[in-house]
Motif scaffolding. Structure first.
Motif: not given
Length: 387
Positions: A302-313, A368-375
């Motif tokens: 769904i479009p919102g998934n890609m918007e969330l991905l942009k935030i992660a990027q 474990l640590f890198a993904r915690a910081k990303l979240a």
């Protein structure tokens, strides 16, 4: 020091605590059908959430651990969901055979990747943000029978119900070495075919027999031929049983299959194709039956998934980390059910590794640590954008 820096600092100074929690989770035997272990995992997670100010609700089932719902803050307004599953694909006794170990920066053990590491990240993220003074309204959904496709519960319906009103969701499922984040998953239809023939003594009366295995052998070839990678279909005839002794015509055969597909619109067509194969008779006198068992819905892109991905990027670029791309994943997950409710969702937010569902399963400890910081970065940015 701002909230993000404080939360990152918590992660940096609590590596040992995070690994200790990870080890504790992997050491809990919460494999398929091990209700006691599922309850132990649920109680562990619920206890941590309560210390962070969450109220806990539970859905209970006869053959698996409770589904844990953690809630904090004013959920009358849009809120994020953190979600995952507490079970593993292995059967009882596996943690004793292969205990949690770390060697050369790599962690091993049943469920270390899928997805005890992700559970550890989700709870650590909430702890880090709490210690940094950011107690945002949110909901946590943790289930205990995801691996057998919720054959012990109605968790898909529960997730859909609990997702109403959410603004976004993050599933801490298995991460991948390429750092990409899942925005779409194929669906999984599991079904059983049975063939019913007629037994006979193959020496004294071979012509009387009607082989159920012979009939099934033809159907296996036909069903496997439905695989079409260009269309995103692949089918696996995974388990077969039948017959009694070599000198008797087999009167019965059973086969369990797994069909993966890319769109919800595909499933009715696939069911029709399989039904035609089941209805076709190769061995005169043999009858066949098709039964749907369980499976996973498609996680729609769904479009919102890609918007969330942009935030992660954005977060990754700002911090100088590898920038995640969008992933279409073949494995099913409960992210399908938040997406089904129109909730923008990112999946595979957990530790990074390979070889789920095998004894070779591993996870990279640094992730474990890198993904915690990303979240942490994503949740703070989501809050900024929607405040």
């Amino acid at each position: 020091m701002d909230c993000k820096e404080k939360a990152f600092q918590w992660v940096d100074t609590h590596h040992d605590d995070m690994i200790s929690l990870w080890k504790q989770m992997v050491s809990i035997d919460s494999g398929i059908g091990v209700k006691e272990g599922g309850m132990e995992m649920g109680n562990l997670c619920a206890g941590i959430l309560e210390k962070l100010g969450f109220s806990i609700r539970r859905y209970s089932f006869e053959k698996c651990g409770d589904t844990i719902i953690g809630e904090r803050g004013d959920l009358s307004k849009p809120y994020p969901i953190l979600m995952g599953h507490m079970d593993t694909v292995f059967y009882e006794g596996e943690p004793k055979k292969r205990p949690f170990t770390i060697k050369d920066g790599v962690a091993y053990g049943p469920g270390v990747l899928d997805m005890k590491g992700g559970d550890c990240i989700a709870l650590s993220v909430l702890t880090a943000l709490h210690e940094a003074g950011f107690d945002f309204p949110c909901k946590v959904i943790l289930v205990a029978d995801e691996e057998p496709a919720h054959c012990f519960s109605n968790n898909p319906e529960i997730i859909e119900k609990e997702s109403k009103g959410a603004k976004c969701a993050f599933n801490f499922e298995t991460g991948f070495p390429d750092h990409d984040i899942t925005v779409q998953r194929r669906g999984c239809w599991r079904f059983t075919i049975e063939t019913f023939g007629r037994g006979s003594h193959v020496g004294n009366d071979p012509k009387h027999g009607r082989s159920a295995i012979n009939e099934m052998a033809h159907k296996i070839l036909d069903i496997e031929a439905l695989t079409d990678y260009d269309k995103g279909y692949n089918v696996n005839c995974g388990v077969i049983e039948g017959g009694t002794v070599p000198n008797a015509t087999p009167a019965y055969c059973k086969m369990d299959c797994d069909f993966r597909y890319i769109s919800n619109d595909d499933l009715p067509k696939l069911k029709e194709m399989v039904q035609k194969i089941v209805d076709h008779v190769y061995v005169d006198g043999v009858t066949s039956k098709l039964t749907t068992t369980e499976g996973f819905d498609v996680m729609e892109r769904i479009p919102g998934n890609m918007e969330l991905l942009k935030i992660a990027q954005e977060v990754a670029k700002e911090e100088g980390w590898p920038v995640p791309g969008p992933k279409l994943c073949g494995g099913g997950s409960d992210a399908a059910y938040t997406c089904k409710m129109g909730v923008p969702t990112l999946c595979s937010m957990g530790v990074e590794g390979e070889f789920n569902h095998t004894v070779e399963e591993y996870a990279n400890v640094d992730s474990l640590f890198a993904r915690a910081k990303l979240a942490i970065g994503i949740l703070l940015k989501v809050g900024e954008k929607q405040s």
